[in-house]
Design an enzyme around this catalytic site. Structure first.
Site, short mmCIF file in Angstrom:
data_model
loop_
_atom_site.label_atom_id
_atom_site.label_comp_id
_atom_site.label_asym_id
_atom_site.label_seq_id
_atom_site.Cartn_x
_atom_site.Cartn_y
_atom_site.Cartn_z
N ARG A 1 0.68 -1.19 0.10
CA ARG A 1 0.10 -0.08 -0.06
C ARG A 1 1.01 1.17 -0.16
O ARG A 1 0.36 2.37 -0.30
CB ARG A 1 -1.02 -0.13 1.03
CG ARG A 1 -2.03 -1.19 1.01
CD ARG A 1 -2.90 -1.09 2.10
NE ARG A 1 -2.49 -1.55 3.46
CZ ARG A 1 -2.23 -2.83 3.85
NH1 ARG A 1 -2.61 -3.72 2.99
NH2 ARG A 1 -1.51 -3.09 5.02
N GLU B 1 5.80 -10.04 14.72
CA GLU B 1 5.26 -10.49 16.20
C GLU B 1 5.46 -12.20 16.26
O GLU B 1 6.10 -12.59 17.30
CB GLU B 1 3.65 -10.49 16.26
CG GLU B 1 3.19 -10.63 17.70
CD GLU B 1 1.63 -10.33 17.51
OE1 GLU B 1 1.19 -9.78 16.59
OE2 GLU B 1 1.03 -10.63 18.80
P1 AMP Z 1 4.40 -1.90 11.76
O1 AMP Z 1 5.64 -2.44 11.10
O2 AMP Z 1 3.90 -2.59 13.24
O3 AMP Z 1 4.27 -0.41 11.73
O4 AMP Z 1 3.27 -2.10 10.52
C1 AMP Z 1 2.94 -1.39 9.62
C2 AMP Z 1 2.73 -2.26 8.44
O5 AMP Z 1 1.64 -3.11 8.62
C3 AMP Z 1 2.05 -1.33 7.14
O6 AMP Z 1 2.51 -1.60 5.90
C4 AMP Z 1 0.59 -1.51 7.33
O7 AMP Z 1 0.04 -1.39 6.18
C5 AMP Z 1 0.32 -2.66 8.10
N1 AMP Z 1 -0.41 -2.60 9.49
C6 AMP Z 1 -0.06 -2.92 10.61
N2 AMP Z 1 -1.10 -2.65 11.36
C7 AMP Z 1 -2.26 -2.51 10.66
C8 AMP Z 1 -3.83 -2.25 11.11
N3 AMP Z 1 -4.04 -2.11 12.16
N4 AMP Z 1 -4.28 -2.01 9.90
C9 AMP Z 1 -3.95 -1.91 8.73
N5 AMP Z 1 -2.58 -2.15 8.12
C10 AMP Z 1 -1.78 -2.40 9.24
#
Ligand code: AMP
Length: 177
Positions: free
Chosen positions: A60, A97
């Site tokens: 995205r 995770e």
């Molecule tokens: P992070 O690495 O934890 O910051 O997760 C970010 C990535 O995971 C991004 O590419 C987001 O598109 C996806 N992502 C994580 N949590 C969500 C959520 N609650 N809703 C939609 N996309 C998420």
């Protein structure tokens, strides 16, 4: 909140992809032409120093990053999942995770000292974005700004990026995730 009009275009899907996750679905925002345009206009307006390139994180981040690169009239770098790019790549592993993931970019995509704006749709824990920063900086880029449509502040990713010396721009935030 500021940008309430855009927040109303994001659909929340509970328990996707796992129980307990509130998935913030931007596909409904993309379906709204004026909303999509306003989103990338406002992201572009927030940028402090025009970059040499925009980097988008698969998948995205490609949508918003490419639109932003067009607005700023600069080139676009793809940060892709493992084994997707055809040329010589450089990559970074990062923790999820459960398990690990890896993002890659073409080794010759960025020139030493180029300023790169990092873009994704959403920042949660910041693990993905920090891997992108490590990848770009490892290739010699200067990364001091990043832009996301959505911040989940309770997961502290934006704060982690700020601690890495990056000015973080977000349009929307959803609390309590
Ligand atoms: P992070 O690495 O934890 O910051 O997760 C970010 C990535 O995971 C991004 O590419 C987001 O598109 C996806 N992502 C994580 N949590 C969500 C959520 N609650 N809703 C939609 N996309 C998420």
């Amino acid at each position: 909140m500021a940008n309430d009009d855009l927040a109303a275009l994001v659909r929340t899907i509970p328990d996707y992809p796992h129980a307990g996750i509130m998935f913030r679905d931007i596909t409904t925002l993309l379906l709204d032409g004026p909303g999509f345009a306003a989103c990338t206009d406002r992201m572009a307006a927030a940028v402090v120093t025009p970059p040499d390139l925009v980097a988008g994180i698969e998948a995205r981040g490609f949508i918003f990053g490419a639109a932003l690169a067009q607005r700023l009239s600069v080139g676009f770098v793809l940060l892709r999942k493992q084994n997707k790019l055809p040329g010589r790549v450089t990559g970074v592993n990062y923790a999820l995770e459960y398990g690990t993931d890896r993002i890659e970019m073409h080794a010759d995509a960025v020139q030493l000292g180029q300023r790169v704006l990092l873009v994704d749709d959403l920042i949660a824990t910041g693990g993905t974005a920090l891997a992108g920063v490590e990848l770009l900086r490892g290739a010699g880029a200067v990364v001091d700004e990043a832009a996301f449509v959505i911040d989940l502040p309770d997961l502290h990713g934006a704060q982690r990026l700020r601690s890495a010396g990056i000015t973080v721009h977000t349009l929307l935030h959803f609390d309590g995730d």
